[in-house]
Motif scaffolding. Structure first.
Motif, PDB file in Angstrom:
ATOM      1  N   PRO A 129     -14.056  24.095  18.135  1.00 20.53           N
ATOM      2  CA  PRO A 129     -12.962  25.083  18.218  1.00 20.53           C
ATOM      3  C   PRO A 129     -11.622  24.401  18.415  1.00 20.53           C
ATOM      4  N   ARG A 130     -10.608  24.938  17.764  1.00 20.46           N
ATOM      5  CA  ARG A 130      -9.250  24.442  17.935  1.00 20.46           C
ATOM      6  C   ARG A 130      -8.285  25.580  17.616  1.00 20.46           C
ATOM      7  N   PRO A 131      -7.072  25.532  18.158  1.00 23.79           N
ATOM      8  CA  PRO A 131      -6.128  26.626  17.918  1.00 23.79           C
ATOM      9  C   PRO A 131      -5.779  26.751  16.446  1.00 23.79           C
ATOM     10  N   ALA A 132      -5.699  28.004  15.991  1.00 26.06           N
ATOM     11  CA  ALA A 132      -5.376  28.266  14.591  1.00 26.06           C
ATOM     12  C   ALA A 132      -3.904  28.016  14.344  1.00 26.06           C
ATOM     13  N   ARG A 133      -3.620  27.257  13.318  1.00 28.28           N
ATOM     14  CA  ARG A 133      -2.238  26.972  12.957  1.00 28.28           C
ATOM     15  C   ARG A 133      -2.174  26.734  11.465  1.00 28.28           C
ATOM     16  N   ARG A 134      -1.256  27.424  10.834  1.00 30.83           N
ATOM     17  CA  ARG A 134      -1.136  27.287   9.384  1.00 30.83           C
ATOM     18  C   ARG A 134      -0.285  26.081   9.042  1.00 30.83           C
ATOM     19  N   ARG A 135      -0.741  25.316   8.094  1.00 33.32           N
ATOM     20  CA  ARG A 135       0.004  24.142   7.655  1.00 33.32           C
ATOM     21  C   ARG A 135       1.305  24.582   6.971  1.00 33.32           C
ATOM     22  N   SER A 136       2.359  23.844   7.207  1.00 31.48           N
ATOM     23  CA  SER A 136       3.648  24.168   6.617  1.00 31.48           C
ATOM     24  C   SER A 136       3.590  24.057   5.098  1.00 31.48           C
ATOM     25  N   TRP A 137       4.287  25.006   4.416  1.00 39.31           N
ATOM     26  CA  TRP A 137       4.284  24.972   2.950  1.00 39.31           C
ATOM     27  C   TRP A 137       5.017  23.744   2.442  1.00 39.31           C
ATOM     28  N   VAL A 138       5.953  23.203   3.249  1.00 33.39           N
ATOM     29  CA  VAL A 138       6.669  21.993   2.831  1.00 33.39           C
ATOM     30  C   VAL A 138       5.701  20.827   2.719  1.00 33.39           C
ATOM     31  N   VAL A 139       4.797  20.713   3.702  1.00 32.67           N
ATOM     32  CA  VAL A 139       3.811  19.632   3.676  1.00 32.67           C
ATOM     33  C   VAL A 139       2.885  19.783   2.481  1.00 32.67           C
ATOM     34  N   ASP A 140       2.434  21.022   2.197  1.00 39.32           N
ATOM     35  CA  ASP A 140       1.566  21.243   1.045  1.00 39.32           C
ATOM     36  C   ASP A 140       2.272  20.886  -0.256  1.00 39.32           C
ATOM     37  N   ALA A 144      -3.437  15.965  12.756  1.00 34.68           N
ATOM     38  CA  ALA A 144      -3.491  15.516  14.140  1.00 34.68           C
ATOM     39  C   ALA A 144      -2.750  16.474  15.055  1.00 34.68           C
ATOM     40  N   ALA A 145      -1.657  17.097  14.535  1.00 32.81           N
ATOM     41  CA  ALA A 145      -0.924  18.032  15.352  1.00 32.81           C
ATOM     42  C   ALA A 145      -1.721  19.292  15.645  1.00 32.81           C
ATOM     43  N   VAL A 146      -2.618  19.623  14.716  1.00 37.18           N
ATOM     44  CA  VAL A 146      -3.432  20.822  14.922  1.00 37.18           C
ATOM     45  C   VAL A 146      -4.513  20.576  15.955  1.00 37.18           C
ATOM     46  N   ALA A 147      -5.034  19.364  16.032  1.00 37.18           N
ATOM     47  CA  ALA A 147      -6.130  19.062  16.943  1.00 37.18           C
ATOM     48  C   ALA A 147      -5.676  19.225  18.380  1.00 37.18           C
ATOM     49  N   PRO A 148      -6.519  19.723  19.278  1.00 38.49           N
ATOM     50  CA  PRO A 148      -6.130  19.912  20.665  1.00 38.49           C
ATOM     51  C   PRO A 148      -5.955  18.587  21.373  1.00 38.49           C
ATOM     52  N   ALA A 149      -5.020  18.550  22.298  1.00 39.68           N
ATOM     53  CA  ALA A 149      -4.763  17.318  23.053  1.00 39.68           C
ATOM     54  C   ALA A 149      -5.902  17.068  24.014  1.00 39.68           C
ATOM     55  N   PRO A 150      -6.224  15.791  24.303  1.00 34.78           N
ATOM     56  CA  PRO A 150      -7.294  15.493  25.240  1.00 34.78           C
ATOM     57  C   PRO A 150      -6.976  16.055  26.616  1.00 34.78           C
ATOM     58  N   GLY A 151      -7.939  16.694  27.238  1.00 35.12           N
ATOM     59  CA  GLY A 151      -7.750  17.208  28.582  1.00 35.12           C
ATOM     60  C   GLY A 151      -7.056  18.551  28.636  1.00 35.12           C
ATOM     61  N   ALA A 152      -6.662  19.123  27.492  1.00 36.02           N
ATOM     62  CA  ALA A 152      -5.973  20.409  27.493  1.00 36.02           C
ATOM     63  C   ALA A 152      -6.943  21.510  27.892  1.00 36.02           C
ATOM     64  N   VAL A 153      -6.422  22.501  28.653  1.00 43.87           N
ATOM     65  CA  VAL A 153      -7.229  23.614  29.118  1.00 43.87           C
ATOM     66  C   VAL A 153      -6.928  24.815  28.243  1.00 43.87           C
ATOM     67  N   ALA A 154      -7.940  25.393  27.628  1.00 46.47           N
ATOM     68  CA  ALA A 154      -7.744  26.536  26.755  1.00 46.47           C
ATOM     69  C   ALA A 154      -7.455  27.776  27.574  1.00 46.47           C
ATOM     70  N   ALA A 155      -6.570  28.632  27.037  1.00 44.67           N
ATOM     71  CA  ALA A 155      -6.236  29.860  27.744  1.00 44.67           C
ATOM     72  C   ALA A 155      -7.389  30.845  27.699  1.00 44.67           C
ATOM     73  N   GLU A 156      -8.176  30.817  26.663  1.00 45.02           N
ATOM     74  CA  GLU A 156      -9.311  31.712  26.513  1.00 45.02           C
ATOM     75  C   GLU A 156     -10.577  30.891  26.362  1.00 45.02           C
TER      76      GLU A 156
END
Length: 418
Positions: free
Chosen positions: A163-174, A195-207
């Motif tokens: 599981p990781r937070p949902a984030r849409r890739r920027s259209w500029v990058v595509d 890498a920016a989409v992946a959760p940071a080590p040790g991060a606590v999920a809100a849900e």
């Protein structure tokens, strides 16, 4: 009319820009033109959406201010436009379209995949990319590389199921990724964005995180493998002739196992050799394509190869033999030729060396009298032989084809070694 004109002309410009370029300047102009076209497409798309929104607001404002209903106007006749009119290439027969895609270069095929969803599905199939993979990489990729890539696919599937937070890739990058299909820009941007989409080590999920789903093997793996190799993201196992060529003559006419990574800027490889005893792993840059081969056997570098050709060896046969300096070192493969016994006059009609229990191994790039010039092994019960002074000789592999022999002969030293 402007969106219709754009939709009608985009495929023609795209096919023109993805045509194979024969000169670096043409390639750069093609990529810059494709980037400008993609940016213009996005700009006009947003401008068209904004114009429609403004027109809708004007109509609502006019409806509120009008006191009397306007006389009904006759509706203009609408002309049905086929869905594929903007992309006439999709109207081609299946065989013709497949033939067109087969003629595209890897960069052009990747750019064509950015035109629409249907072409993306067609241009990412294993059948197309398998041909490109075999044409460019088939000579240096063996069964071991395939096995490691399948392991990498399994690891990718495991990471994707996490599981990781949902984030849409920027259209500029595509858009940039489509403009430079396999360049360092696309590789770097896509890698950073992932890498920016992946959760940071040790991060606590809100849900609470959902339960992980079983990992599925990614599809269209040939295109992924080609991209990973081209961008230098995958270290693959292979063997390197004459390792450490920076003035080191101790490895002339040898071939050692290594992991290699491609550098497309220089069209060379970085080789990482396994540790030798207590010595750490060593890297060599600038390894040319001609010095790399896929391992001909599946024997690991630290294991003794089973010699199954001893009975068939005759004087004049070409071979490669395992050799290592001591027991802690991995084996390397060394080139040699079967020689005659000391009592034989080397007459092909009178020679009986093939009936002797001892096989004479000659390394003719060393001078006569050198301790490295000649060695012997038993034909009946050969195992690893040698000592800490002269090293240890392992399994023997007979060279079967002229291509293998000519490849070794290309590395023959200019001067005889002592």
């Amino acid at each position: 009319m402007l969106p219709l004109l754009l939709i009608s002309t985009v495929p023609a410009f795209t096919l023109l820009l993805v045509a194979p370029a024969t000169k670096p300047l043409c390639k750069l102009a093609r990529e810059l033109g494709l980037l400008l076209l993609l940016l213009a497409t996005e700009l006009l798309r947003h401008a068209t959406a904004a114009g429609r929104k403004l027109r809708g607001l004007d109509r609502e404002r006019g409806a509120r201010t009008t006191t009397m209903p306007a006389a009904p106007r006759p509706k203009p006749e609408t002309v049905a436009i086929p869905a594929a009119a903007g992309l006439p290439v999709l109207d081609l027969p299946e065989l013709a379209l497949d033939r067109v895609l087969e003629e595209l270069s890897p960069a052009s095929l990747a750019a064509m995949a950015c035109v629409c969803a249907e072409l993306r599905d067609r241009c990412s199939g294993d059948a197309l990319w398998g041909r490109h993979l075999r044409a460019k990489w088939g000579r240096v990729l063996g069964a071991a590389a395939r096995k490691e890539w399948e392991a990498e696919l399994g690891a990718m599937a495991t990471r994707a199921s996490a599981p990781r937070p949902a984030r849409r890739r920027s259209w500029v990058v595509d858009s940039l990724a489509c403009a430079w299909p396999f360049s360092w820009i696309a590789c770097r941007l896509l890698k950073v964005d992932d890498a920016a989409v992946a959760p940071a080590p040790g991060a606590v999920a809100a849900e609470p995180a959902p339960a992980p789903v079983p990992a599925a093997t990614p599809t269209d793996t040939m295109a992924m493998w080609y991209r990973a190799l081209e961008c230098g993201e995958f270290w693959f196992p292979a063997q390197v002739y004459n390792r450490e060529q920076d003035g080191h003559v101790g490895f002339v006419l040898s071939c050692y196992d290594a992991h290699l990574r491609y550098d497309r800027r220089t069209d060379t490889f970085t080789a990482r050799y396994p540790p030798h005893g207590r010595k750490p792993a060593k890297e060599e840059d600038g390894v040319q394509w001609s010095r790399i081969r896929a391992p001909p056997v599946s024997t690991p570098a630290h294991d003794l190869h089973a010699s199954d050709c001893l009975e068939a060896l005759r004087p004049g046969d070409h071979f490669e033999i395992q050799w290592r300096k001591n027991k802690d070192f991995p084996y390397g493969w060394w080139y040699g030729v079967v020689g005659h016994q000391a009592s034989c006059n080397a007459n092909e009609h009178l020679c009986r060396c093939h009936e002797d229990d001892t096989i004479v191994l000659e390394f003719q790039h060393y001078a006569p009298g050198s301790r490295w010039r000649q060695s012997t092994v038993s034909r009946k019960d050969h195992m690893e032989t040698g000592d800490e002074t002269d090293g240890f000789y392992g399994g023997i592999r007979r060279l079967q084809t002229k291509d293998e022999i000519s490849t070794w002969r290309r590395f023959w030293p200019v001067d005889v070694l002592n």
